[in-house]
Design a protein around this motif. Structure first.
Motif: not given
Length: 550
Positions: A14, A326-327, A330, A333-335, A338-339, A343, A540
């Motif tokens: 990670n 950040t890409h 994690q 619980g997710k990328g 993607q938070q 973003r 995005q």
């Protein structure tokens, strides 16, 4: 239990790969857009070659040049005064790569339209490897118009300044193929008020422009003391005048320009800054006595423009590092990218960085078109606005990007800590924020056409967004209040900067970024912290546009 399992307590996971070993130009969609938009696409092959080095071996050279700092050597082992600054070989690698690629010379040698735009892209990319070495590169580039004032001096010096040959040796300038130029203006008692300077000059023989003078005095800041010549301000019978002072005299002896010490700075560490004493140093008078500010301001105007470019590069690199990190990481619980809140921050950083680059390249475009009165007036007024705004914004911006990366970004192994420490210098060097405000007010008062050019630039964007139009009306009211204009100068400067960035994006930019900028920066309830975009902005898509295409 196996001893190996005791020694190896965990696996590293990670953690993203570093943004390295890539082509810094071909990976930068935003830079390519603005290069093309302002007529510099012919330089893309050269910039692609340049970017290969910047994203490769030059990145490591930047770290080495900032780890192994310049060292001052006052005397040789035999007791001779040499006033030498020794650098790690990586520093010379950075300088050589930039000089040979045209960082200092391209617009002065290339007749193609867009030469300043292409050179601006070179300077922007070089800062990704090392902003510190950009200081002597900028001064060498910017010295050309000031030295050109005096033909007989220019005939001898400019061919070497424009040669694209880098020679780091400490020897007379006339024995070299290529030279670099520094600057020494500031004194303890005056700071930005150079008219308070006490350094004085007397003629060696004949008097007048182009003649040798003997200079006595002290300079609190002398930028890049390893350069071959320096533009210096000194009084000639109480008339502030400009001189070109070489490190070596014409007879081959060391010019008595004695370095007292190198400055121990917060950032900009690969570059040496110094205090110097002139103890009868020889220098050629450039222009008429008393015309020192008018002569050197031609250099200062271009170095201020490069402050815009340099701070734009800091912000662009910071945003790229944050998006890249950040890409691949994690969190919860997710990328991480993607938070929703992350973003928001990343997209906001990208908008700010692109807006800074947009107006920097707009000035480059104006420099390419100075035969036109509008563009000439725009350079005269808008450079101060860009220098004020971008250089101040870079400090908070680079910090926010560092926060996105977290603790890893704070340590010196990561480039973000260097970007953050580097950020304040461009806001201070070549005139702090208040100086930029007062200079702009002075120009607008003395040269009314510059205000007309500036407003004409802004008015081209009217009619698309109510937020823009309302802010422009408010600005015009502020400009009309002559009694309070100085005390409100920073408010005016902020409005001018935001409107100019908005106008540049609306006229020349991608609609996605223009829309996001106006909605987030010019709305009445806009916020100052990053990460406060409204949900109707396509975050995005903005992040994707700015993500390095490696």
């Amino acid at each position: 239990m196996n001893n190996n399992s005791l020694a190896d307590t965990h696996s590293v996971f990670n953690q993203p790969k570093p943004l390295a070993n890539y082509n810094a130009f071909s990976a930068d969609e935003v830079l390519q857009y603005w290069l093309t938009r302002f007529g510099g696409s012919w330089g893309a092959p050269m910039l692609c070659n340049f970017g290969e080095g910047i994203g490769g071996s030059l990145l490591e050279a930047g770290f080495l040049a900032n780890k192994h700092l310049p060292e001052f050597v006052s005397h040789s082992r035999f007791g001779e005064r040499i006033d030498q600054v020794d650098y790690h070989p990586a520093y010379h690698q950075l300088m050589r790569h930039a000089v040979q690629s045209g960082h200092c010379a391209l617009p002065w040698l290339e007749s193609k339209s867009g030469a300043h735009v292409v050179r601006g892209a070179l300077a922007f990319l070089h800062s990704h490897a090392d902003p510190g070495s950009g200081c002597p590169l900028t001064m060498t580039f910017a010295s050309v118009p000031a030295i050109a004032v005096q033909k007989e001096v220019a005939d001898r010096w400019l061919p070497k300044i424009l040669s694209r040959h880098y020679d780091e040796s400490n020897k007379p300038w006339y024995e070299k193929q290529g030279v670099t130029i520094g600057m020494a203006m500031t004194e303890k008692q005056g700071g930005s008020d150079v008219r308070a300077n006490t350094t004085y000059a007397t003629p060696v023989a004949a008097i007048g422009p182009g003649q040798l003078y003997e200079i006595v005095g002290h300079k609190w800041f002398c930028s890049a003391p390893m350069c071959d010549g320096f533009l210096v301000l000194a009084q000639v019978e109480r008339q502030l005048s400009c001189f070109l002072v070489p490190r070596w005299r014409e007879d081959g002896s060391k010019n008595p320009m004695h370095i007292q010490r190198l400055k121990n700075k917060l950032g900009n560490q690969s570059n040496a800054s110094s205090e110097v004493e002139f103890r009868g140093a020889h220098g050629w008078l450039l222009g008429e006595p008393g015309r020192g500010i008018a002569t050197i301001i031609q250099m200062v105007a271009l170095t201020r423009y490069d402050c815009m470019l340099g701070s734009s590069a800091l912000m662009a690199q910071a945003a790229k590092e944050a998006i890249w990190h950040t890409h691949e990481r994690q969190a919860f619980g997710k990328g991480l990218h993607q938070q929703p809140l992350m973003r928001n921050v990343l997209a906001d950083l990208a908008i700010e960085a692109e807006a800074a680059l947009a107006i920097s390249m707009r000035i480059a475009n104006a420099l390419d078109n100075q035969d036109d009165h509008h563009h000439r007036a725009l350079v005269r007024s808008a450079t101060a606005i860009g220098k004020y705004w971008i250089c101040k914004r870079a400090v908070q911006h680079t910090y926010e990007a560092m926060e996105c990366v977290g603790g890893v970004g704070y340590v010196n192994d990561n480039v973000l800590s260097r970007l953050y420490k580097e950020a304040p210098v461009n806001a201070i060097w070549e005139g702090s924020g208040n100086v930029q405000c007062l200079d702009l007010l002075r120009v607008l008062n003395k040269e009314p056409d510059t205000l007309k050019a500036l407003l004409r630039e802004l008015e081209q964007a009217k009619g698309q967004y109510a937020q823009f139009d309302e802010r422009l009306e408010q600005l015009q009211v502020q400009l009309g209040d002559k009694g309070a204009i100085e005390i409100h100068a920073r408010q005016i400067m902020e409005s001018l900067a935001l409107l100019w960035q908005g106008a540049t994006l609306l006229i020349y930019g991608d609609p996605l970024i223009a829309d996001a900028f106006v909605r987030s920066r010019l709305a009445p309830q806009s916020h100052h912290q990053y990460g406060t975009l409204n949900e109707n902005i396509d975050m995005q898509a903005i992040i994707k546009r700015f993500m390095p295409k490696c």
